[in-house]
Design an enzyme around this catalytic site. Structure first.
Site, mmCIF file in Angstrom:
data_model
loop_
_atom_site.group_PDB
_atom_site.id
_atom_site.type_symbol
_atom_site.label_atom_id
_atom_site.label_comp_id
_atom_site.label_asym_id
_atom_site.label_seq_id
_atom_site.Cartn_x
_atom_site.Cartn_y
_atom_site.Cartn_z
ATOM 1 N NE ARG A 172 6.916 41.240 18.613
ATOM 2 C CZ ARG A 172 8.114 41.778 18.402
ATOM 3 N NH1 ARG A 172 8.739 41.529 17.269
ATOM 4 N NH2 ARG A 172 8.685 42.570 19.295
ATOM 5 C CB THR A 193 21.051 45.718 14.393
ATOM 6 O OG1 THR A 193 20.376 46.945 14.613
ATOM 7 C CG2 THR A 193 20.756 44.750 15.513
ATOM 8 N N GLY A 206 11.738 39.447 16.636
ATOM 9 C CA GLY A 206 11.132 39.558 15.304
ATOM 10 C C GLY A 206 11.407 38.422 14.349
ATOM 11 C CD GLU A 229 19.069 40.673 12.180
ATOM 12 O OE1 GLU A 229 17.870 40.973 12.371
ATOM 13 O OE2 GLU A 229 19.999 41.140 12.841
ATOM 14 C CG ASP A 230 13.449 41.242 12.260
ATOM 15 O OD1 ASP A 230 14.610 41.669 12.034
ATOM 16 O OD2 ASP A 230 12.767 41.650 13.208
ATOM 17 N N GLY A 271 21.848 48.175 8.618
ATOM 18 C CA GLY A 271 22.950 47.217 8.717
ATOM 19 C C GLY A 271 23.742 47.362 10.010
ATOM 20 C CG ASP A 325 7.519 45.148 17.307
ATOM 21 O OD1 ASP A 325 8.584 45.159 16.665
ATOM 22 O OD2 ASP A 325 7.397 45.686 18.429
ATOM 23 C CG ASP A 376 16.342 49.991 8.277
ATOM 24 O OD1 ASP A 376 16.259 50.375 7.109
ATOM 25 O OD2 ASP A 376 15.949 50.678 9.229
HETATM 26 P P1 5GP Z 1 19.270 48.073 11.361
HETATM 27 O O1 5GP Z 1 20.257 48.058 12.483
HETATM 28 O O2 5GP Z 1 19.642 47.222 10.189
HETATM 29 O O3 5GP Z 1 18.958 49.475 10.931
HETATM 30 O O4 5GP Z 1 17.885 47.612 11.956
HETATM 31 C C1 5GP Z 1 17.558 46.326 12.169
HETATM 32 C C2 5GP Z 1 16.431 46.205 13.172
HETATM 33 O O5 5GP Z 1 15.585 47.370 13.210
HETATM 34 C C3 5GP Z 1 15.539 45.067 12.781
HETATM 35 O O6 5GP Z 1 16.005 43.835 13.296
HETATM 36 C C4 5GP Z 1 14.198 45.497 13.329
HETATM 37 O O7 5GP Z 1 14.119 45.129 14.685
HETATM 38 C C5 5GP Z 1 14.232 47.008 13.227
HETATM 39 N N1 5GP Z 1 13.597 47.477 11.979
HETATM 40 C C6 5GP Z 1 14.215 48.014 10.900
HETATM 41 N N2 5GP Z 1 13.339 48.327 9.944
HETATM 42 C C7 5GP Z 1 12.110 47.966 10.408
HETATM 43 C C8 5GP Z 1 10.793 48.038 9.855
HETATM 44 O O8 5GP Z 1 10.543 48.480 8.738
HETATM 45 N N3 5GP Z 1 9.781 47.574 10.640
HETATM 46 C C9 5GP Z 1 9.984 47.078 11.905
HETATM 47 N N4 5GP Z 1 8.910 46.648 12.564
HETATM 48 N N5 5GP Z 1 11.221 46.989 12.449
HETATM 49 C C10 5GP Z 1 12.275 47.438 11.716
#
Ligand code: 5GP
Length: 186
Positions: A159, A101, A41, A93-94, A99, A153, A97
């Site tokens: 994407r 990951t 992403g 990072e894309d 945090g 995506d 969310d």
């Molecule tokens: P975290 O571990 O911070 O919750 O999630 C991070 C990963 O979840 C991002 O790198 C992405 O791959 C995926 N992600 C989180 N929120 C979104 C969103 O709103 N849309 C998409 N397409 N992917 C998301």
């Protein structure tokens, strides 16, 4: 726009935000920087970020896979080519969310003794945070929305949109192509 999809960040604002962040990173690392991006992403953001940078840089990639959705437990399925010991590293990072990951990946990178380690995110969903995540460079803060486009995506679709769109998660779960016609004019 139909089917519950709406543009959150149009193309011109998106590129202006990336240029702003590139200027911030350039100012912070006059001697250059090593970007580490998590596939897939963040590739779109990284590609524009490095082209707007005014200092030297290198790029490297990691791929991770979740053990189970929402647990934050991930494993590295493609490791870096570079040895990052002693380097100034910026993790790209894309979207940050919960945090979870990010926390895992930062822990992995920190163990390899970089000289410095910071995070640069295209999108930050501050309100969704479960664990505190130190994001130094942020292009845009977004609310609690499911976002698509510019690398992000749903089921490998969307994407290649040159804008960030809020998608209708319920509609997408029922049909991953739910927004294809409205967003691509198909
Ligand atoms: P975290 O571990 O911070 O919750 O999630 C991070 C990963 O979840 C991002 O790198 C992405 O791959 C995926 N992600 C989180 N929120 C979104 C969103 O709103 N849309 C998409 N397409 N992917 C998301």
């Amino acid at each position: 726009m139909g089917a519950g999809a709406r543009v959150l960040i149009p193309s011109d604002a998106l590129h202006a935000g990336v240029a702003r962040v590139a200027a911030e990173v350039s100012a912070a690392y006059p001697e250059g920087v090593l970007f580490v991006a998590v596939l897939k992403g963040s590739v779109w953001f990284l590609a524009d970020l490095v082209r707007a940078l005014t200092v030297p840089c290198q790029v490297d990639f990691l791929a991770i896979s979740s053990y189970a959705e929402g647990t934050g437990r991930v494993r590295i399925v493609k490791d870096l080519d570079a040895d990052i010991a002693g380097r100034d590293v910026v993790l790209v990072e894309d979207v940050v969310d919960t945090g979870l990951t990010l926390t895992y990946v930062l822990g992995e990178l920190a163990r390899r003794d970089p000289r410095s380690l910071e995070v640069c995110a295209l999108l930050d969903k501050v309100a969704r945070r479960i664990v505190p995540a130190p994001v130094r460079f942020v292009a845009f803060e977004v609310g609690d929305e499911f976002v698509l486009g510019y690398g992000l995506d749903f089921g490998e679709r969307y994407r290649n949109l040159d804008e960030v769109v809020a998608g209708d998660l319920e509609a997408l779960r029922a049909d991953p192509d739910a927004h294809v016609e409205t967003l691509f004019g198909g």
